[in-house]
Enzyme design. Structure first.
Site, PDB file in Angstrom:
ATOM      1  N   CYS A 319      35.791  34.902  38.837  1.00  0.00           N
ATOM      2  CA  CYS A 319      36.599  36.111  38.653  1.00  0.00           C
ATOM      3  C   CYS A 319      37.192  36.138  37.241  1.00  0.00           C
ATOM      4  CB  CYS A 319      37.662  36.187  39.743  1.00  0.00           C
ATOM      5  SG  CYS A 319      38.528  37.779  39.846  1.00  0.00           S
ATOM      6  N   ILE A 320      38.513  36.298  37.118  1.00  0.00           N
ATOM      7  CA  ILE A 320      39.110  36.352  35.783  1.00  0.00           C
ATOM      8  C   ILE A 320      38.979  35.000  35.085  1.00  0.00           C
ATOM      9  CG2 ILE A 320      41.468  35.673  36.401  1.00  0.00           C
ATOM     10  CD1 ILE A 320      40.453  38.543  34.007  1.00  0.00           C
TER      11      ILE A 320
END
Length: 588
Positions: A319-320
């Site tokens: 993800c991030i």
């Protein structure tokens, strides 16, 4: 309900109302005000556009009234004992109307169908309004959906047959128990009601979850680095560094032994090292995204080298965390540093933020400016508020069902490992959150060479030339797979793209033997073209990825690496800090 129970119910209601008013008083923060103002502007604009064709509006209203009259007539016929086919059915997977009374009792069936018809028409009406921008229509659709789902008859005692029966049979004790849970949840919420989803006291990190043996080998203000003990006689020469998202805790990748990606990788002969981010507090109010790049990822690479003697690694970003990893790799390339990440794997990672999914409803200059003001005032974005925001992206499955079970049925939630992690919220440092919102989501600078900087160095993702492996998931509502595919194309090198079934979490935490398959295929210019020619594979993508990793080990295997200088046993201290404890001893 006897007199004593009734008195306790009234006392609980009074106390709960006082706390709800206190919670509501916190809604004056800039973001909430900006959201309300934006909703009013969108609604006013939609009404004005809709009134430009009054004949169409009257026709739609007439059709709605006609359907409601027909529905009422059907209810009368059903009450008289006739079989009547339903005019509308709940969508597949809608669990709100599972109780048999919603189908068998004529008037509850009428309430259900009346609601479904009205909700469907309201949502369809949003799509019919002419001359709206895509952003306006997306926001109207999102907030209309929130409203109609909040007003569902299943959410109210008086219109839910299952709740009425339970209340009568228990003498109202379900409401007493529910108010107790509601009071506790209000006390631990931060401006927005955090509905508990699971029994958080059932699990203990290191005992039930995050149990893969290892040691914290490095501790810094931003992170701890965990090295896991080998389970094979030999290991790949090149260590594997995992960069999890800093908006969640790392142990999503190390839940229970049977679904732990960490354990799987260790058992495949990898030296696995995991970053465990600090849960930000007032000591981190000046931390920005670039600090996670330099003082986080690059510092972790140094710590890996100190522990293993290997300067080069294979790396994973989730993800991030994947966005962070790609930025760190581009930073090294831009500074003409030797690339220490020799292959990179990205789980559900957005690099091109032009398709932000349903989060796009919140991404515009007015909202971002308000959030920046709030972040500057508070220094932190409270993770409990973020958790509610993400829950409302799937409100019926991640919010209202737990609201009903907890507060109206009075049922304490069951223990569930995935929900335990989901409710284990983390703050985000104010500057980091502001940078993500404006420079990444709103302005999409990361894919524009030289527009995003880290410590004064311009970032160009096109300078990443190592082999990459992107895995996204078909039903991901946070990182749309079409957008992650588009972002992959910003990198050079040799990309591989895999699409898993299910969503942002379940599609990734899908071990061999799991129920979800995946798609593989040669690259194409567009995401949909790729999917059209891709082949469906049964089973987990983990084995496919392991085959890809095995070709990028760097050299022949080496003897298993023991941990020489451990600071503390895994899972370490940083991951233990909780924001919203419901069990004694869990508070930060």
């Amino acid at each position: 309900m006897n007199q004593g129970s009734y008195q306790r119910l009234m006392e609980s209601l009074i106390r709960c109302n006082e706390q709800l008013f206190e919670l509501a008083s916190k809604q004056s923060q800039p973001t909430t005000q900006a959201l309300l103002q934006m909703q009013m502007q969108d609604l006013s604009n939609a009404l004005n556009k809709g009134m430009e064709d009054p004949a169409a509006l009257l026709t739609q209203q007439a059709n709605w009234w006609q359907s409601q009259l027909q529905l009422f007539q059907n209810a009368m016929l059903k009450q008289a004992g006739q079989e009547v086919a339903p005019m509308v059915e709940p969508e597949r997977g809608d669990r709100r109307f599972r109780d048999s009374q919603w189908q068998e009792h004529p008037w509850y069936d009428y309430i259900k169908q009346s609601y479904l018809l009205t909700a469907r028409q309201m949502l369809e009406q949003v799509d019919r309004i002419p001359d709206l921008t895509d952003a306006e229509r997306d926001r109207l659709r999102f907030f209309t959906r929130q409203m109609v789902n909040a007003l569902a008859p299943s959410n109210f005692l008086a219109s839910n047959p299952e709740l009425l029966k339970l209340t009568l049979e228990s003498g109202g004790h379900n409401l007493l128990d529910g108010l107790k849970l509601l009071t506790e949840d209000i006390e631990r919420s931060a401006g927005t009601l955090n509905v508990r989803m699971t029994d958080e006291s059932a699990y203990q990190l290191g005992r039930d979850l995050a149990t893969t043996p290892g040691e914290v080998i490095h501790q810094a203000p931003l992170f701890e680095l965990i090295q896991y003990r080998p389970s094979t006689d030999t290991v790949a020469k090149r260590p594997l560094l995992i960069v999890p998202p800093f908006v969640n805790k790392y142990y999503i990748l190390d839940l229970r032994p049977e679904n732990s990606l960490v354990k799987y990788l260790v058992d495949q002969g990898h030296t696995v090292l995991m970053i465990s981010w600090a849960n930000p507090d007032q000591r981190h109010t000046q931390v920005d995204f670039e600090d996670y790049v330099v003082d986080g990822v690059l510092a972790a690479l140094d710590a890996v080298e100190a522990a293993t003697g290997e300067r080069e690694v294979n790396a994973v970003g989730y993800c991030i965390g994947g966005t962070l990893l790609a930025t760190a790799m581009a930073y090294m390339a831009g500074r003409r540093m030797k690339q220490r990440v020799k292959s990179a794997t990205f789980f559900t990672t957005i690099l091109d933020f032009s398709q932000p999914g349903e989060l796009g409803a919140f991404i515009n200059d007015e909202i971002v400016t308000a959030m920046e003001t709030q972040n500057a005032d508070n220094g932190l974005m409270d993770g409990r508020q973020l958790a509610v925001t993400f829950s409302l992206l799937r409100e019926n499955n991640l919010y209202w069902n737990y609201y009903i079970d907890g507060y109206l049925k009075g049922q304490s939630p069951m223990a569930f490992d995935l929900l335990h992690w989901n409710c284990d919220s983390t703050n985000v440092a104010g500057p980091t959150h502001s940078t993500m919102l404006r420079q990444l989501y709103l302005e999409n600078r990361l894919i524009q060479p030289g527009e995003f900087t880290v410590r004064g160095s311009k970032i160009d993702l096109g300078k990443i030339t190592v082999p990459t492996y992107f895995v996204s998931t078909m039903d991901d509502h946070i990182a749309l797979w079409q957008g992650t595919y588009q972002g992959m194309q910003c990198l050079a090198g040799e990309p591989t793209f895999v699409l898993g079934e299910s969503g942002h979490i379940a599609g990734i935490i899908n071990p061999p033997g799991g129920k979800y398959g995946h798609y593989t295929g040669p690259l194409a210019d567009a995401a949909e073209d790729w999917l059209e020619q891709a082949s469906h594979q049964e089973g987990s993508w983990w084995t496919h990825w392991q085959g890809w990793l095995s070709e990028r080990q760097g050299a022949e295997p080496v003897p298993a690496r023991n941990i020489n200088k451990g600071i503390a046993p895994a899972p370490g201290d940083y991951v233990q800090v909780r924001l919203n404890p419901t069990a004694k001893g869990d508070a930060a």
